[in-house]
Design a protein around this motif. Structure first.
Motif, short mmCIF file in Angstrom:
data_model
loop_
_atom_site.label_atom_id
_atom_site.label_comp_id
_atom_site.label_asym_id
_atom_site.label_seq_id
_atom_site.Cartn_x
_atom_site.Cartn_y
_atom_site.Cartn_z
N ARG A 142 121.34 -59.71 60.03
CA ARG A 142 121.42 -58.24 60.09
C ARG A 142 120.47 -57.58 59.09
N VAL A 143 120.23 -58.23 57.93
CA VAL A 143 119.24 -57.71 56.99
C VAL A 143 117.85 -57.75 57.63
N ALA A 144 117.54 -58.86 58.31
CA ALA A 144 116.25 -58.97 58.99
C ALA A 144 116.11 -57.88 60.06
N LEU A 145 117.19 -57.60 60.76
CA LEU A 145 117.17 -56.54 61.77
C LEU A 145 116.96 -55.18 61.11
N ALA A 146 117.65 -54.94 59.99
CA ALA A 146 117.49 -53.67 59.27
C ALA A 146 116.05 -53.50 58.79
N ARG A 147 115.46 -54.60 58.29
CA ARG A 147 114.07 -54.53 57.82
C ARG A 147 113.12 -54.18 58.96
N ALA A 148 113.38 -54.74 60.15
CA ALA A 148 112.52 -54.45 61.30
C ALA A 148 112.68 -53.01 61.78
N LEU A 149 113.89 -52.44 61.62
CA LEU A 149 114.16 -51.09 62.10
C LEU A 149 113.80 -50.00 61.09
N ALA A 150 113.73 -50.36 59.81
CA ALA A 150 113.51 -49.35 58.76
C ALA A 150 112.24 -48.52 58.97
N PRO A 151 111.11 -49.11 59.41
CA PRO A 151 109.90 -48.29 59.61
C PRO A 151 109.96 -47.44 60.88
N ARG A 152 111.10 -47.48 61.60
CA ARG A 152 111.27 -46.76 62.86
C ARG A 152 110.21 -47.17 63.88
N LEU A 169 130.24 -67.40 65.11
CA LEU A 169 129.56 -66.30 64.43
C LEU A 169 128.49 -65.70 65.34
N ARG A 170 127.85 -66.53 66.14
CA ARG A 170 126.79 -66.05 67.03
C ARG A 170 127.31 -64.96 67.97
N GLU A 171 128.51 -65.14 68.49
CA GLU A 171 129.06 -64.15 69.42
C GLU A 171 129.22 -62.79 68.75
N GLN A 172 129.72 -62.79 67.52
CA GLN A 172 129.94 -61.54 66.81
C GLN A 172 128.62 -60.87 66.46
N VAL A 173 127.66 -61.65 65.97
CA VAL A 173 126.37 -61.08 65.56
C VAL A 173 125.61 -60.57 66.78
N ARG A 174 125.69 -61.28 67.89
CA ARG A 174 125.04 -60.81 69.12
C ARG A 174 125.62 -59.47 69.55
N ASP A 175 126.95 -59.37 69.46
CA ASP A 175 127.61 -58.12 69.86
C ASP A 175 127.17 -56.98 68.95
N ASP A 176 127.13 -57.22 67.64
CA ASP A 176 126.69 -56.19 66.70
C ASP A 176 125.25 -55.78 66.97
N THR A 177 124.40 -56.77 67.22
CA THR A 177 122.98 -56.50 67.46
C THR A 177 122.78 -55.70 68.74
N LEU A 178 123.55 -56.03 69.77
CA LEU A 178 123.45 -55.29 71.03
C LEU A 178 123.71 -53.82 70.81
N HIS A 179 124.75 -53.49 70.05
CA HIS A 179 125.07 -52.08 69.79
C HIS A 179 123.94 -51.40 69.02
N VAL A 180 123.37 -52.11 68.05
CA VAL A 180 122.28 -51.53 67.26
C VAL A 180 121.08 -51.25 68.15
#
Length: 351
Positions: A142-152, A169-180
């Motif tokens: 999720r930190v890596a995802l935040a870093r990729a999204l920070a520059p918009r 854990l993969r199922e939960q993180v996939r679900d969180d990432t999908l919403h993001v």
């Protein structure tokens, strides 16, 4: 704005890894590049990101050309975010500093709230001053995802971003990432070799084989209407039944299914999803007789192994997926038939 790839070819020396890939990802759409390892999926992402020079074709984002013969926008100017398979977090930087790494062109006064905004988007505001080694694998992703999204960014690329996580854990993180990703509203291109992951994440799936897109469509289209046996088997388990074409149907020992376009009297192969194998009481009209060899509860479904006479002195081994309440024992006799909606007829490879 949409991400568009037109007739992309790429080779490493004599090895051709991409053979004319064309694809468009609409604003807010999630497209998964699915296929076996080594079929050019990651190379395609790297070309979009500008990490590999484009050899042939054209890549554009919102009508702005990123790469074409004679044109090559530098990676830092493409406005494309990239989440790598290994996350590529800097161990000597805090979470906040990792997220801020891609914001060097942003005025210093704006960086703090950009970082806070990105961490809030992935639910990690409380970990801004933590170090990467203090985080779980899912938190690091999720930190890596935040870093990729920070520059918009105007588009986002994810390369096997969940592969290193354990199954639960993969199922939960996939679900969180999908919403993001859905909230971000930008085109997203995700590489995976996991069919279930692609069906969960994607609005559309581009199934690749040997550097080509062999079928592009919604998860439902690929799962229920596969264009080739490769598509059918890659998207999920199948039973294989020999068949013969008669009056537009593929006839097997357990029933028939539509077989449009196959020659009358020709040999065929029917691919049947395990959930399309109907199990009833022995002696039920229209059913073939089968013997249960094993019955295993797998949580949401029960997997039943059965043997059916193939009509030529041999036996076909079939799998059925039933609701979890099914209770069958080895040696039980049952009736079986097929659901034509879950059966796909193709020419026999031996015909």
């Amino acid at each position: 704005m949409s991400l568009r790839l037109d007739d992309i070819h790429h080779a490493y020396g004599p090895k051709q890894v991409l053979r004319g890939v064309s694809l468009e990802v609409a604003p807010g759409e999630i497209v998964c590049l699915l296929g076996p390892s080594g079929d050019g999926k990651t190379t395609l992402l790297r070309l979009v990101a500008g990490l590999e020079p484009l050899q042939q074709g054209r890549i554009s984002l919102g009508g702005r050309v990123l790469a074409a013969p004679g044109e090559d926008v530098p990676p830092e100017s493409r406005h494309v975010g990239f989440v790598f398979q290994d996350y590529a977090l800097f161990p000597h930087l805090t979470v906040a500093d990792n997220v801020a790494f891609g914001l060097r062109r942003i005025p210093r006064g704006d960086r703090g709230w950009r970082v806070a905004e990105a961490l809030a988007r992935v639910g990690l505001e409380a970990y801004a001053q933590s170090w990467p080694h203090q985080l779980s694998g899912g938190q690091q992703q999720r930190v890596a995802l935040a870093r990729a999204l920070a520059p918009r960014p105007e588009a986002l690329l994810l390369d096997e971003a969940f592969a290193s996580l354990d199954a639960r854990l993969r199922e939960q993180v996939r679900d969180d990432t999908l919403h993001v990703l859905q909230q971000a509203g930008i085109p997203a291109l995700i590489v995976t070799h996991d069919a279930e992951e692609a069906m969960f994440m994607a609005d559309r799936i581009a199934l690749m084989r040997e550097g080509r897109v062999v079928q592009l469509g919604t998860p439902e289209q690929l799962y229920l209407h596969p264009a080739t046996p490769f598509v059918a088997t890659f998207l999920g388990e199948v039973n294989r039944l020999p068949a013969r074409i008669r009056q537009g149907a593929a006839e097997t020992v357990i029933g028939a299914a539509p077989a449009r376009g196959l020659p009358e009297g020709s040999a065929a192969e029917l691919l049947l999803r395990p959930e399309g194998l109907r199990v009833m009481e022995a002696g039920t009209s229209g059913c073939a007789l089968a013997e249960v060899q094993a019955c295993r509860l797998l949580g949401a479904t029960t997997l039943v192994h059965m043997a059916v006479a193939d009509g030529e002195g041999g036996v076909l081994h079939l799998h059925a997926r039933l609701p979890p309440g099914a209770r069958l024992s080895r040696g039980d006799r049952v009736g079986v038939a097929l659901d034509p909606e879950r059966a796909f007829a193709f020419p026999s490879e031996t015909s």
